[in-house]
Design a protein around this motif. Structure first.
Motif, PDB file in Angstrom:
ATOM      1  N   ALA A   5     -60.761 -32.462  19.157  1.00  0.00           N
ATOM      2  CA  ALA A   5     -62.167 -32.086  19.360  1.00  0.00           C
ATOM      3  C   ALA A   5     -62.807 -32.922  20.457  1.00  0.00           C
ATOM      4  CB  ALA A   5     -62.950 -32.223  18.058  1.00  0.00           C
ATOM      5  N   ARG A   8     -62.029 -31.473  23.872  1.00  0.00           N
ATOM      6  CA  ARG A   8     -62.547 -30.132  24.149  1.00  0.00           C
ATOM      7  C   ARG A   8     -64.030 -30.223  24.472  1.00  0.00           C
ATOM      8  NH1 ARG A   8     -58.972 -26.249  22.323  1.00  0.00           N
ATOM      9  NH2 ARG A   8     -57.847 -26.751  20.437  1.00  0.00           N
ATOM     10  N   SER A  10     -67.853 -28.977  23.883  1.00  0.00           N
ATOM     11  CA  SER A  10     -68.554 -28.621  22.655  1.00  0.00           C
ATOM     12  C   SER A  10     -68.663 -27.100  22.537  1.00  0.00           C
ATOM     13  CB  SER A  10     -69.954 -29.235  22.654  1.00  0.00           C
ATOM     14  OG  SER A  10     -70.736 -28.653  23.686  1.00  0.00           O
ATOM     15  N   THR A  11     -68.915 -26.635  21.333  1.00  0.00           N
ATOM     16  CA  THR A  11     -69.060 -25.198  21.098  1.00  0.00           C
ATOM     17  C   THR A  11     -70.172 -24.613  21.970  1.00  0.00           C
ATOM     18  OG1 THR A  11     -68.256 -25.448  18.846  1.00  0.00           O
ATOM     19  CG2 THR A  11     -69.492 -23.442  19.339  1.00  0.00           C
ATOM     20  N   MET A  14     -68.954 -24.242  25.474  1.00  0.00           N
ATOM     21  CA  MET A  14     -68.032 -23.106  25.571  1.00  0.00           C
ATOM     22  C   MET A  14     -68.804 -21.794  25.622  1.00  0.00           C
ATOM     23  SD  MET A  14     -64.979 -23.968  22.924  1.00  0.00           S
ATOM     24  CE  MET A  14     -64.317 -25.615  22.776  1.00  0.00           C
ATOM     25  N   ILE A  15     -69.799 -21.655  24.762  1.00  0.00           N
ATOM     26  CA  ILE A  15     -70.582 -20.418  24.734  1.00  0.00           C
ATOM     27  C   ILE A  15     -71.291 -20.215  26.073  1.00  0.00           C
ATOM     28  CG2 ILE A  15     -72.579 -19.271  23.686  1.00  0.00           C
ATOM     29  CD1 ILE A  15     -71.631 -20.590  20.990  1.00  0.00           C
ATOM     30  N   PRO A 179     -61.963 -22.552  21.804  1.00  0.00           N
ATOM     31  CA  PRO A 179     -61.915 -23.169  20.477  1.00  0.00           C
ATOM     32  C   PRO A 179     -60.531 -23.131  19.837  1.00  0.00           C
ATOM     33  CG  PRO A 179     -62.894 -21.001  20.327  1.00  0.00           C
ATOM     34  CD  PRO A 179     -62.648 -21.278  21.801  1.00  0.00           C
TER      35      PRO A 179
END
Length: 185
Positions: A5, A8, A10-11, A14-15, A179
Motif C-alpha cells: 500500500a 501504491r 492512494s485510492t 488513482m480515481i 488497486p
C-alpha cells in the motif's frame, strides 16, 4: 521492507488519474470528430461538448492537485535510474501545465471570440472580460491544438514508460496506479 500500500498511489489519486485520463482521451476524440464534421452546425455542437469537457478536466485537475498536496506520493521503485526519475518528474509537471493550460487557453480563446461555454446544458460559463479579438483567438486556438498534439505524444511516452517498468523492469510500473497487481519491494 515497505508494504504494498505504501508503494501504491492512494485510492483518491488513482480515481483522479484514471477519470482524467479517460476524459482527456474522450476529449481528444471529440475534437477530432468536430474537425471532421462537414456541417458547420455539427462542428459547433461537437466542439461545445469538447469545451465543456475541457472545463471539467480543469476542475478535476485542480482537485487532483489539491489531493496530491495533501496525500503522500509513493516513492519510485528503488531500481529507478536518476535520469528516469528526472524524466518522470518533468513529464508529470508538463502534464499538469497542459491539463491546466489547455482548458484555460481554450476558455481565453473563446472569450476573445465573445463566446460563453455551455456546460452540457446545465449552466454556462461566461467569457472572460478580455474584449473581442478574432485574430488573437485564432492564434490561441492554434496554440491550443499544438499543445493538444504535444500532450498526446507525452501520453504515449507515459504509457510506454509504465509498460516498460511493468513488463521489462518488473518493478510494479502500472500497478502503482491500480488497486490490483504486484508492486514488488
Amino acid at each position: 521492507m515497505t508494504d504494498t500500500a505504501a508503494r501504491r498511489y492512494s485510492t483518491g489519486a488513482m480515481i483522479f488519474h484514471w477519470v482524467i485520463a479517460v476524459a482527456v482521451i474522450v476529449n481528444w476524440r471529440i475534437a477530432e470528430s468536430a474537425e471532421h464534421a462537414e456541417a458547420v452546425e455539427d462542428k459547433v455542437a461537437i466542439f461545445a461538448d469538447h469545451k465543456a469537457l475541457g472545463i471539467l478536466i480543469l476542475v478535476l485537475t485542480l482537485g487532483r492537485l489539491a489531493w496530491r498536496w495533501t496525500h503522500p506520493v509513493p516513492p519510485l521503485p528503488s531500481d529507478t535510474a536518476k535520469w528516469e526519475a528526472v524524466l518522470a518528474r518533468t513529464v508529470h509537471i508538463i502534464f499538469y501545465v497542459l491539463l491546466i493550460g489547455l482548458p484555460l487557453g481554450g476558455w481565453y480563446a473563446n472569450s476573445l471570440s465573445g463566446r460563453e461555454i455551455d456546460m452540457f446544458g446545465m449552466f454556462t460559463i461566461p467569457p472572460l472580460p478580455v474584449g473581442e479579438d478574432s485574430e488573437a483567438a485564432k492564434a490561441i486556438f492554434g496554440l491550443h491544438a499544438s499543445g493538444g498534439k504535444a500532450f498526446l505524444i507525452l501520453i504515449a511516452l507515459h504509457v510506454l514508460g509504465a509498460l516498460k517498468h511493468t513488463f521489462v523492469d518488473k518493478n510494479g510500473g502500472i500497478f502503482r496506479m491500480l488497486p490490483f497487481g504486484k508492486v514488488p519491494d
